[in-house]
Every structure is written in structure tokens, then in C-alpha cells.
Design a protein around this motif. Structure first.
Motif, PDB file in Angstrom:
ATOM      1  N   THR A  35      39.386  -4.480  62.632  1.00  0.00           N
ATOM      2  CA  THR A  35      39.718  -5.663  61.837  1.00  0.00           C
ATOM      3  C   THR A  35      39.168  -6.943  62.445  1.00  0.00           C
ATOM      4  OG1 THR A  35      41.759  -4.603  61.114  1.00  0.00           O
ATOM      5  CG2 THR A  35      41.629  -6.982  60.858  1.00  0.00           C
ATOM      6  N   ASP A  36      39.407  -7.141  63.756  1.00  0.00           N
ATOM      7  CA  ASP A  36      39.112  -8.427  64.390  1.00  0.00           C
ATOM      8  C   ASP A  36      37.770  -8.496  65.105  1.00  0.00           C
ATOM      9  OD1 ASP A  36      41.533  -9.526  63.551  1.00  0.00           O
ATOM     10  OD2 ASP A  36      42.596  -8.715  65.267  1.00  0.00           O
ATOM     11  N   CYS A  37      37.211  -7.374  65.537  1.00  0.00           N
ATOM     12  CA  CYS A  37      35.922  -7.355  66.260  1.00  0.00           C
ATOM     13  C   CYS A  37      35.065  -6.217  65.717  1.00  0.00           C
ATOM     14  CB  CYS A  37      36.157  -7.173  67.756  1.00  0.00           C
ATOM     15  SG  CYS A  37      37.093  -8.487  68.526  1.00  0.00           S
ATOM     16  N   PRO A  38      34.583  -6.324  64.485  1.00  0.00           N
ATOM     17  CA  PRO A  38      33.865  -5.197  63.884  1.00  0.00           C
ATOM     18  C   PRO A  38      32.558  -4.835  64.590  1.00  0.00           C
ATOM     19  CG  PRO A  38      33.745  -7.130  62.468  1.00  0.00           C
ATOM     20  CD  PRO A  38      34.679  -7.462  63.589  1.00  0.00           C
ATOM     21  N   GLY A  39      31.932  -5.753  65.311  1.00  0.00           N
ATOM     22  CA  GLY A  39      30.683  -5.459  65.999  1.00  0.00           C
ATOM     23  C   GLY A  39      30.869  -5.103  67.461  1.00  0.00           C
ATOM     24  N   PHE A  40      32.071  -4.694  67.842  1.00  0.00           N
ATOM     25  CA  PHE A  40      32.388  -4.395  69.241  1.00  0.00           C
ATOM     26  C   PHE A  40      31.561  -3.210  69.730  1.00  0.00           C
ATOM     27  CE2 PHE A  40      35.271  -2.454  72.467  1.00  0.00           C
ATOM     28  CZ  PHE A  40      35.287  -3.509  73.351  1.00  0.00           C
ATOM     29  N   PRO A  41      30.779  -3.379  70.813  1.00  0.00           N
ATOM     30  CA  PRO A  41      29.906  -2.289  71.286  1.00  0.00           C
ATOM     31  C   PRO A  41      30.681  -1.233  72.071  1.00  0.00           C
ATOM     32  CG  PRO A  41      29.686  -4.178  72.716  1.00  0.00           C
ATOM     33  CD  PRO A  41      30.606  -4.594  71.597  1.00  0.00           C
ATOM     34  N   GLU A  42      30.350   0.012  71.844  1.00  0.00           N
ATOM     35  CA  GLU A  42      30.928   1.126  72.595  1.00  0.00           C
ATOM     36  C   GLU A  42      29.985   1.474  73.743  1.00  0.00           C
ATOM     37  OE1 GLU A  42      33.730   3.003  72.295  1.00  0.00           O
ATOM     38  OE2 GLU A  42      34.499   1.809  70.657  1.00  0.00           O
ATOM     39  N   PRO A  43      30.494   1.588  74.971  1.00  0.00           N
ATOM     40  CA  PRO A  43      29.610   1.971  76.080  1.00  0.00           C
ATOM     41  C   PRO A  43      29.325   3.467  76.045  1.00  0.00           C
ATOM     42  CG  PRO A  43      31.841   1.822  76.874  1.00  0.00           C
ATOM     43  CD  PRO A  43      31.866   1.391  75.426  1.00  0.00           C
TER      44      PRO A  43
END
Length: 127
Positions: free
Chosen positions: A111-119
Motif C-alpha cells: 500500500t505505502d511503498c509499492p516500489g520497495f526493492p527486494e534484496p
């Protein structure tokens, strides 16, 4: 000697003016940026404070990305030799990806950080 009494309509008018003046003063303080000591903490300082409260004094921030509104997301670690864990930080709460509320963490990230990168799995997140 006659005792002088304060009329109730005059008292109400004086108290009304006092309330209006105090309200105007409060509004002026807020709009001048002083806020009476209620300034907002920068996101980077807030994340570091929250990480040190949860992970200890050696905690370090590896990545911060802005989210929606006052939310920030990223990675923190308990120290230089530890793996980074994902976090989502609101002004009053930090939720880590390793917390038992993993479903809530994923929903908040979506919801709040849709472009959050996964390591990559098992990798150390570096600064």
C-alpha cells in the motif's frame, strides 16, 4: 457603601474576547513555524532512532526510500556484521519484516511503498 457587581453580559463579552485573542495567538505560533516545540523529526533521524530502540545501539540504516505521506521504507541492520531486514516506518511505529506480523508488513509495503526493492535471498544489504 454600595457594592459594585459585575454584570453577566459584560463578563461574557470579556471572556469571549479573551478566547478569540488566545486562539489568534495559537494560530500565529503554529503558522510561524515555531509550533511551540512541535517540529517534525526528519525521516532519516526517526528511522535511526526507531531502529536503535528495536535492534540496539549499534543499529544502522542501510537504505531509506520515501513512501506515501510520512511513511518511509528500507533496510536496517543490528550492526555492520548483520543482514539487513526490511522495515516500514511511520511516525509512531516501525514494523520489521522479521516481526511476527509478516502479513501486515507485506500489506503495508504494497500500500505505502509499492516500489520497495527486494534484496537477493541470503545477501547482505550494503550501504
Amino acid at each position: 457603601m454600595a457594592r459594585r457587581a459585575i454584570r453577566s453580559d459584560r463578563l461574557i463579552a470579556v471572556l469571549g474576547v479573551a478566547v478569540i485573542v488566545l486562539g489568534a495567538l495559537a494560530l500565529w505560533f503554529v503558522t510561524q513555524g515555531s509550533g511551540g516545540g512541535l517540529t517534525e523529526e526528519p525521516a532519516s533521524r526517526r528511522v535511526l532512532r526507531q531502529a536503535r530502540e528495536q535492534l540496539g545501539p549499534a543499529a544502522e540504516v542501510r537504505l531509506i526510500e520515501p513512501g506515501r505521506g510520512r511513511v518511509v521504507c528500507g533496510y536496517v541492520a543490528a550492526g555492520r556484521d548483520y543482514l539487513g531486514v526490511g522495515f516500514i516506518s511511520r511516525p509512531n511505529r516501525m514494523l520489521l519484516s522479521e516481526d511476527p506480523l509478516n502479513g501486515e508488513f507485506r500489506a503495508m509495503i504494497a500500500t505505502d511503498c509499492p516500489g520497495f526493492p527486494e534484496p537477493p535471498a541470503g545477501s547482505v544489504v550494503v550501504d
